[in-house]
Design a protein around this motif. Structure first.
Motif, PDB file in Angstrom:
ATOM      1  N   ARG A 142      52.654  41.691 -11.551  1.00 53.46           N
ATOM      2  CA  ARG A 142      53.162  43.058 -11.335  1.00 53.46           C
ATOM      3  C   ARG A 142      54.235  43.068 -10.257  1.00 53.46           C
ATOM      4  O   ARG A 142      55.255  43.753 -10.375  1.00 53.46           O
ATOM      5  CB  ARG A 142      52.015  43.989 -10.951  1.00 53.46           C
ATOM      6  CG  ARG A 142      51.094  44.372 -12.094  1.00 53.46           C
ATOM      7  CD  ARG A 142      50.283  45.619 -11.753  1.00 53.46           C
ATOM      8  NE  ARG A 142      49.509  45.462 -10.532  1.00 53.46           N
ATOM      9  CZ  ARG A 142      48.283  44.970 -10.490  1.00 53.46           C
ATOM     10  NH1 ARG A 142      47.675  44.592 -11.616  1.00 53.46           N
ATOM     11  NH2 ARG A 142      47.637  44.860  -9.349  1.00 53.46           N
ATOM     12  N   ALA A 143      54.012  42.289  -9.192  1.00 55.76           N
ATOM     13  CA  ALA A 143      54.987  42.229  -8.101  1.00 55.76           C
ATOM     14  C   ALA A 143      56.306  41.627  -8.579  1.00 55.76           C
ATOM     15  O   ALA A 143      57.386  42.054  -8.161  1.00 55.76           O
ATOM     16  CB  ALA A 143      54.426  41.421  -6.933  1.00 55.76           C
ATOM     17  N   LYS A 145      57.466  41.796 -11.691  1.00 55.10           N
ATOM     18  CA  LYS A 145      58.088  42.805 -12.551  1.00 55.10           C
ATOM     19  C   LYS A 145      58.740  43.909 -11.729  1.00 55.10           C
ATOM     20  O   LYS A 145      59.756  44.469 -12.134  1.00 55.10           O
ATOM     21  CB  LYS A 145      57.038  43.398 -13.494  1.00 55.10           C
ATOM     22  CG  LYS A 145      56.548  42.434 -14.571  1.00 55.10           C
ATOM     23  CD  LYS A 145      55.472  43.078 -15.421  1.00 55.10           C
ATOM     24  CE  LYS A 145      54.996  42.125 -16.518  1.00 55.10           C
ATOM     25  NZ  LYS A 145      53.897  42.718 -17.324  1.00 55.10           N
ATOM     26  N   ASP A 146      58.145  44.216 -10.554  1.00 57.45           N
ATOM     27  CA  ASP A 146      58.673  45.277  -9.691  1.00 57.45           C
ATOM     28  C   ASP A 146      59.735  44.768  -8.715  1.00 57.45           C
ATOM     29  O   ASP A 146      60.135  45.487  -7.795  1.00 57.45           O
ATOM     30  CB  ASP A 146      57.528  45.929  -8.903  1.00 57.45           C
ATOM     31  CG  ASP A 146      56.571  46.695  -9.801  1.00 57.45           C
ATOM     32  OD1 ASP A 146      56.974  47.045 -10.921  1.00 57.45           O
ATOM     33  OD2 ASP A 146      55.415  46.923  -9.388  1.00 57.45           O
ATOM     34  N   ASN A 147      60.152  43.492  -8.885  1.00 61.33           N
ATOM     35  CA  ASN A 147      61.177  42.888  -8.027  1.00 61.33           C
ATOM     36  C   ASN A 147      60.734  42.767  -6.570  1.00 61.33           C
ATOM     37  O   ASN A 147      61.558  42.720  -5.666  1.00 61.33           O
ATOM     38  CB  ASN A 147      62.493  43.673  -8.109  1.00 61.33           C
ATOM     39  CG  ASN A 147      63.676  42.881  -7.599  1.00 61.33           C
ATOM     40  OD1 ASN A 147      63.739  41.660  -7.771  1.00 61.33           O
ATOM     41  ND2 ASN A 147      64.607  43.553  -6.941  1.00 61.33           N
ATOM     42  N   GLN A 148      59.433  42.696  -6.340  1.00 56.83           N
ATOM     43  CA  GLN A 148      58.915  42.479  -4.993  1.00 56.83           C
ATOM     44  C   GLN A 148      58.798  40.990  -4.680  1.00 56.83           C
ATOM     45  O   GLN A 148      58.643  40.599  -3.529  1.00 56.83           O
ATOM     46  CB  GLN A 148      57.550  43.160  -4.842  1.00 56.83           C
ATOM     47  CG  GLN A 148      57.599  44.677  -4.981  1.00 56.83           C
ATOM     48  CD  GLN A 148      56.227  45.303  -5.040  1.00 56.83           C
ATOM     49  OE1 GLN A 148      55.204  44.615  -5.063  1.00 56.83           O
ATOM     50  NE2 GLN A 148      56.187  46.616  -5.074  1.00 56.83           N
TER      51      GLN A 148
END
Length: 315
Positions: A142-143, A145-148
């Motif tokens: 998820r991180a 995908k969220d560019n984190q």
């Protein structure tokens, strides 16, 4: 603001122009820029054509700057500096090509795999700062995908990876073992029948961790619902509970070396064998990022070294 500029006015020409104005010599400008003298002369000539304004007068083979060239130099320096800053800020916003790389990884990979990759990366790019985040498979994906995060090292066997968006670099496959306290289990057992442990207490990782998915699948194949007495959020806590006798667990083989004196790792019989495919995952649209290219290169070297080690052991 409306700019009435010729289409042939390029950043490259302004860079060549600025370099020539600083060196005041065609040969030195060409050497500084790594291009030919002819290319410098042509760029200056076509720059005048694009501006529809004379910048130099010819005195023999020399070009002498006119007042218009001095004015253009002043604004060119400012424009190029602003553009350079804008590019840096744009890349910083996207987390690309800067002096740091945000990498996510599973806790179980922090024992050997990730430290080896980090050490090799530091040799390749000593100025690079690596920011490491540890978590579950789901959290890390998820991180990303969220560019984190810029890249993650996870088990792709239990993850849904969109190949149109993400690239994968395979590192190794890892078998799943049954971990029991040191004094437990039949010492003559090699490939254990998981059904024999259907009435035993188990400890497990929380949902979202790669090992939890394999745990559930193996028990499902064995035909029983595991009696999970507790769930934890990192594999080290889980193995400490197994060591304390709270229950058994299914864990990846990469943990054996660290706990070989404290736990027994029993290989599962064929029907229940599970494997994890460990890989580096990163955005496909950043495949030319120099920091990610370095990580990918070291990942491939790491995978190759493991393959060679297996081949030597099989001889």
């Amino acid at each position: 603001m409306k700019l009435t500029l010729d289409n042939d006015l390029t950043i490259r020409k302004l860079l060549i122009f600025s370099c020539y104005m600083e060196t005041e010599n065609l040969a030195r400008a060409a050497e500084t820029l790594g291009i030919s003298t002819v290319s410098v002369h042509r760029a200056l000539h076509t720059l005048e054509e694009s501006l529809r304004c004379p910048l130099f007068e010819h005195k023999g083979r020399n070009l002498v700057a006119l007042p218009a060239a001095t004015t253009l130099l002043e604004y060119s320096r400012e424009a190029l500096a602003t553009l350079s800053q804008g590019i840096d800020e744009t890349r910083r916003t996207a987390g690309i090509g800067l002096g740091h790389l945000r990498v996510g990884t599973l806790y179980s990979l922090s024992l050997e795999t990730v430290p080896r990759l980090i050490m090799k990366m530091k040799l390749r790019r000593p100025e690079l700062e690596l920011n490491l985040t540890m978590g579950s498979n789901d959290l890390l994906l998820r991180a990303l995908k969220d560019n984190q995060l810029d890249a993650i090292i996870i088990s792709v066997s239990e993850a849904e990876i969109d190949e149109k968006i993400f690239e994968q670099v395979a590192l190794f496959q890892d078998d799943i073992f049954l971990a029991v306290p040191a004094g437990h289990g039949d010492k003559s057992e090699e490939d254990i029948d998981l059904r024999r442990y259907s009435d035993k207490p188990f400890v497990s990782l929380a949902e979202g961790f790669a090992t939890f998915a394999g745990f559930q699948e193996a028990c499902h194949v064995a035909g029983f619902e595991p009696n999970i007495v507790t769930r934890v959020n990192d594999i080290f806590s889980m193995l400490s509970l197994v060591q304390a006798g709270m229950g058994y667990s299914l864990v990846p083989g990469r943990m054996r070396k660290q706990y070989e004196n404290d736990l027994r790792f029993l290989r599962l019989a064929e029907p229940y064998q599970m494997r994890q495919q460990i890989a580096i995952v990163f955005p496909r649209n950043r495949e030319h990022d120099p920091n990610l290219l370095a990580l990918v290169a070291e990942g491939r070297m790491f995978a190759l070294s493991l393959q060679e080690k297996v081949q030597r052991a099989s001889r």
